[in-house]
Write an enzyme that holds these catalytic residues in place. Structure first.
Site, PDB file in Angstrom:
ATOM      1  N   HIS A   1      35.450  41.059  28.666  1.00 11.71           N
ATOM      2  CA  HIS A   1      36.302  40.388  27.672  1.00 11.71           C
ATOM      3  C   HIS A   1      36.194  41.083  26.329  1.00 11.71           C
ATOM      4  O   HIS A   1      36.544  40.524  25.292  1.00 11.71           O
ATOM      5  CB  HIS A   1      35.889  38.927  27.509  1.00 11.71           C
ATOM      6  CG  HIS A   1      35.742  38.209  28.806  1.00 11.71           C
ATOM      7  ND1 HIS A   1      34.537  38.112  29.452  1.00 11.71           N
ATOM      8  CD2 HIS A   1      36.659  37.604  29.591  1.00 11.71           C
ATOM      9  CE1 HIS A   1      34.724  37.450  30.597  1.00 11.71           C
ATOM     10  NE2 HIS A   1      35.986  37.133  30.708  1.00 11.71           N
TER      11      HIS A   1
ATOM     12  N   LYS B   1      31.671  33.898  38.440  1.00  7.98           N
ATOM     13  CA  LYS B   1      31.093  34.890  37.536  1.00  7.98           C
ATOM     14  C   LYS B   1      30.290  34.152  36.448  1.00  7.98           C
ATOM     15  O   LYS B   1      30.725  33.111  35.949  1.00  7.98           O
ATOM     16  CB  LYS B   1      32.195  35.740  36.889  1.00  7.98           C
ATOM     17  CG  LYS B   1      33.044  36.494  37.900  1.00  7.98           C
ATOM     18  CD  LYS B   1      33.929  37.576  37.280  1.00  7.98           C
ATOM     19  CE  LYS B   1      34.936  37.074  36.244  1.00  7.98           C
ATOM     20  NZ  LYS B   1      35.904  36.086  36.773  1.00  7.98           N
TER      21      LYS B   1
ATOM     22  N   SER C   1      42.377  34.926  33.403  1.00  9.54           N
ATOM     23  CA  SER C   1      43.264  36.016  33.788  1.00  9.54           C
ATOM     24  C   SER C   1      42.997  37.217  32.891  1.00  9.54           C
ATOM     25  O   SER C   1      42.258  37.128  31.907  1.00  9.54           O
ATOM     26  CB  SER C   1      44.719  35.565  33.698  1.00  9.54           C
ATOM     27  OG  SER C   1      44.970  34.554  34.660  1.00  9.54           O
ATOM     28  N   GLY C   2      43.599  38.350  33.254  1.00  8.23           N
ATOM     29  CA  GLY C   2      43.398  39.572  32.485  1.00  8.23           C
ATOM     30  C   GLY C   2      42.469  40.557  33.179  1.00  8.23           C
ATOM     31  O   GLY C   2      42.207  41.631  32.650  1.00  8.23           O
ATOM     32  N   HIS C   3      41.981  40.182  34.380  1.00  9.40           N
ATOM     33  CA  HIS C   3      41.072  41.050  35.132  1.00  9.40           C
ATOM     34  C   HIS C   3      41.699  41.522  36.439  1.00  9.40           C
ATOM     35  O   HIS C   3      40.999  41.952  37.345  1.00  9.40           O
ATOM     36  CB  HIS C   3      39.773  40.306  35.451  1.00  9.40           C
ATOM     37  CG  HIS C   3      39.112  39.699  34.262  1.00  9.40           C
ATOM     38  ND1 HIS C   3      38.722  40.450  33.173  1.00  9.40           N
ATOM     39  CD2 HIS C   3      38.780  38.415  33.975  1.00  9.40           C
ATOM     40  CE1 HIS C   3      38.165  39.645  32.266  1.00  9.40           C
ATOM     41  NE2 HIS C   3      38.200  38.406  32.717  1.00  9.40           N
TER      42      HIS C   3
END
Lengths: 336, 336
Positions: free
Chosen positions: B222, B107, B57-59
């Site tokens: 990241h 990815k 997560s975070g994208h």
């Protein structure tokens, strides 16, 4: 002075450069770079009420990102946080006049209201085009503000543009399109908060100082002062500090439920907006308010301010139908 | 330590809270909160190839924001910047298996690749579902990286999900859907830059230090190190520093032109992305490359990192048709 961290060429050319980007990315739109007006490619649409809006830049995608079928016919881009001039609104009004009159959607800031009024007078004298203006003033945070007499126009403006745009698209006459726009404004309330200040490119430093550990409740979209500074709260507490004043201002219970709109201020990522949405959902359930539609994302921003705003719109059959109608713009697109 | 300025409840619950927000905002999706998988509401779709993706997560909106008809059937959400575990991918694969096989879009990060492979083996042993994995590795910035052997998968992942999703939606068999996905990856190249570091909630401070006046070219999503630090450049120079390595890596001239995708990293507002798009447009015109389609906005982000990435995809008739096909997801929606 710390260097400003922005992807721009020159503070003086940001708006012009961005409009060239809009033109390059969206060939279905037509951009008048001299007047800084973004038009639907097929404007004016014969027999359809034309909708225009506009305001200072720095709130993207508002307004140019909402130009297209089912929403705005044109948007005027002012300098950053500065109202467009009447000449721009005149050019936009004439360019979208398909013979059925033109609606001006105006956020309640003194400069915008005055300039849209002047433009309407010029157009009336020039060409006799009928213009009705609807002013949005949905922000419950403060009564008067740095640039406003009365409440500020914020998140509900996006919803007015969508819903009145749908009414115009289905052929409603000017008076009815204006009535729908007024109903959306009357049924909508908003409040926002900032975690950090945005930076106006020409200023080169944050508009206001917001220390570590503090946030500002009721902030305006130009960084105008809000209600108060408070220690940074968690998402549940922050959502309550925004939802409670909204619910205190209008009865949202019953009926066909609400459209719940959690908006990002520019530098707050989507994952945080969904965390806030979950808290809004919990708060509304407790208050007996049903979410019938939702919108989550950065739609009316304040440059690179971190924070969010919450807008609730009380729905009825008509507003639901018009919200769900097809729309085809850079920033809102469905069913078309 | 400075307090972290985020709209969250607790670093430990960000992903779970955001998924509850996704479920509340998008009732047309089905969220398995135990497994942290977001499904199309109608999954599995009988006879259709199922598409799943996932990652740390975070994208956001990647990947859950791309679940819906014409795109993904499910997305697995790992912890922030941490691969989902194989059990999540197994649940997703089984949940979207409509009898025509399942495509894994992965990815290129070591953890993701390994966990998707393990999941495929478990599913094959369990149910015999045919799975093909396509790994994206479009980032020209660096060959190996902190979490990657080979190139990293970045912006092209969004385009693979859209285009392969359209191929599956029109009923193409698994081998052909996988071939389309591989073609998009082979025809796409990306590179990004950061103006500021994002902050992982559990860390509470920026992942890396990027001084005033500097930016990092070739940054990963990241915050992995890029190619080099340079003084902050203007948008024209910055765009050239990203576009030149992309054009040097693949011949984009001729044919049906390119899809030009200017992506925001999370904290960079849309007005800046349009300024960058204008510069990309100018650079491509000089290089004899035609922009046939465009995408501008925050689609694959890195928490609250400021910066952008540029992805170019070389188009042909097939890719154009599949890109234009209807899609109905929270973050990409048209024609449906």
């Amino acid at each position: 002075m710390a260097s400003m961290k922005k992807l721009i060429n020159d503070p003086a050319t940001v708006v012009a450069d961005a409009l060239r980007g809009v033109a390059a990315a969206h060939p279905e739109l037509r951009v008048d770079h001299d007047q800084r007006v973004v038009f639907r490619g097929d404007a004016p649409v014969r027999g359809k009420v034309g909708l225009i809006s506009g305001g200072g830049s720095g709130h993207e995608p508002l307004h140019a990102g909402f130009v297209g079928s089912g929403m705005l016919d044109a948007a005027c881009a002012g300098e950053i946080f500065t109202s467009p001039v009447p000449d721009q609104m005149v050019a936009a009004t004439k360019g979208v006049d398909g013979g059925a009159g033109v609606l001006h959607i105006v956020k309640n800031y003194t400069g915008d209201v005055m300039n849209f009024e002047m433009a309407a007078e010029i157009v009336a004298a020039d060409s006799g085009t009928e213009v009705i203006a609807v002013v949005t003033d949905d922000d419950v945070a403060v009564q008067d503000s740095l640039y406003t007499a009365g409440r500020r126009g914020v998140g509900v403006t996006v919803l007015v543009e969508k819903i009145a745009g749908a009414a115009a698209e289905e052929g409603q006459p000017l008076a009815e399109v204006a009535a729908v726009a007024r109903k959306v404004n009357a049924n909508g309330r908003s409040m926002g908060l900032a975690l950090t200040s945005g930076t106006v490119p020409a200023a080169g430093r944050p508009t206001f100082d917001l220390p570590d550990g503090e946030m500002e409740l009721g902030i305006g979209i130009h960084g105008e002062p809000g209600r108060r500074r408070v220690p940074i709260a968690n998402a549940a507490e922050a959502a309550e500090m925004l939802v409670a004043p909204i619910l205190a201002d209008l009865d949202f219970s019953g009926g066909d439920g609400v459209l719940a709109f959690v908006n990002g201020m520019g530098a707050t990522p989507l994952i945080e907006l969904y965390v806030v949405f979950q808290e809004v959902n919990t708060l509304l359930a407790k208050a007996g308010v049903t979410i019938a539609r939702s919108l989550v994302g950065p739609y009316i921003t304040s440059l690179d301010m971190a924070g969010c705003s919450i807008t609730l719109l009380k729905l009825d059959d008509e507003l639901l139908r018009l919200w769900d109608a097809p729309v085809n713009t850079p920033a809102l697109r469905w069913g078309a």
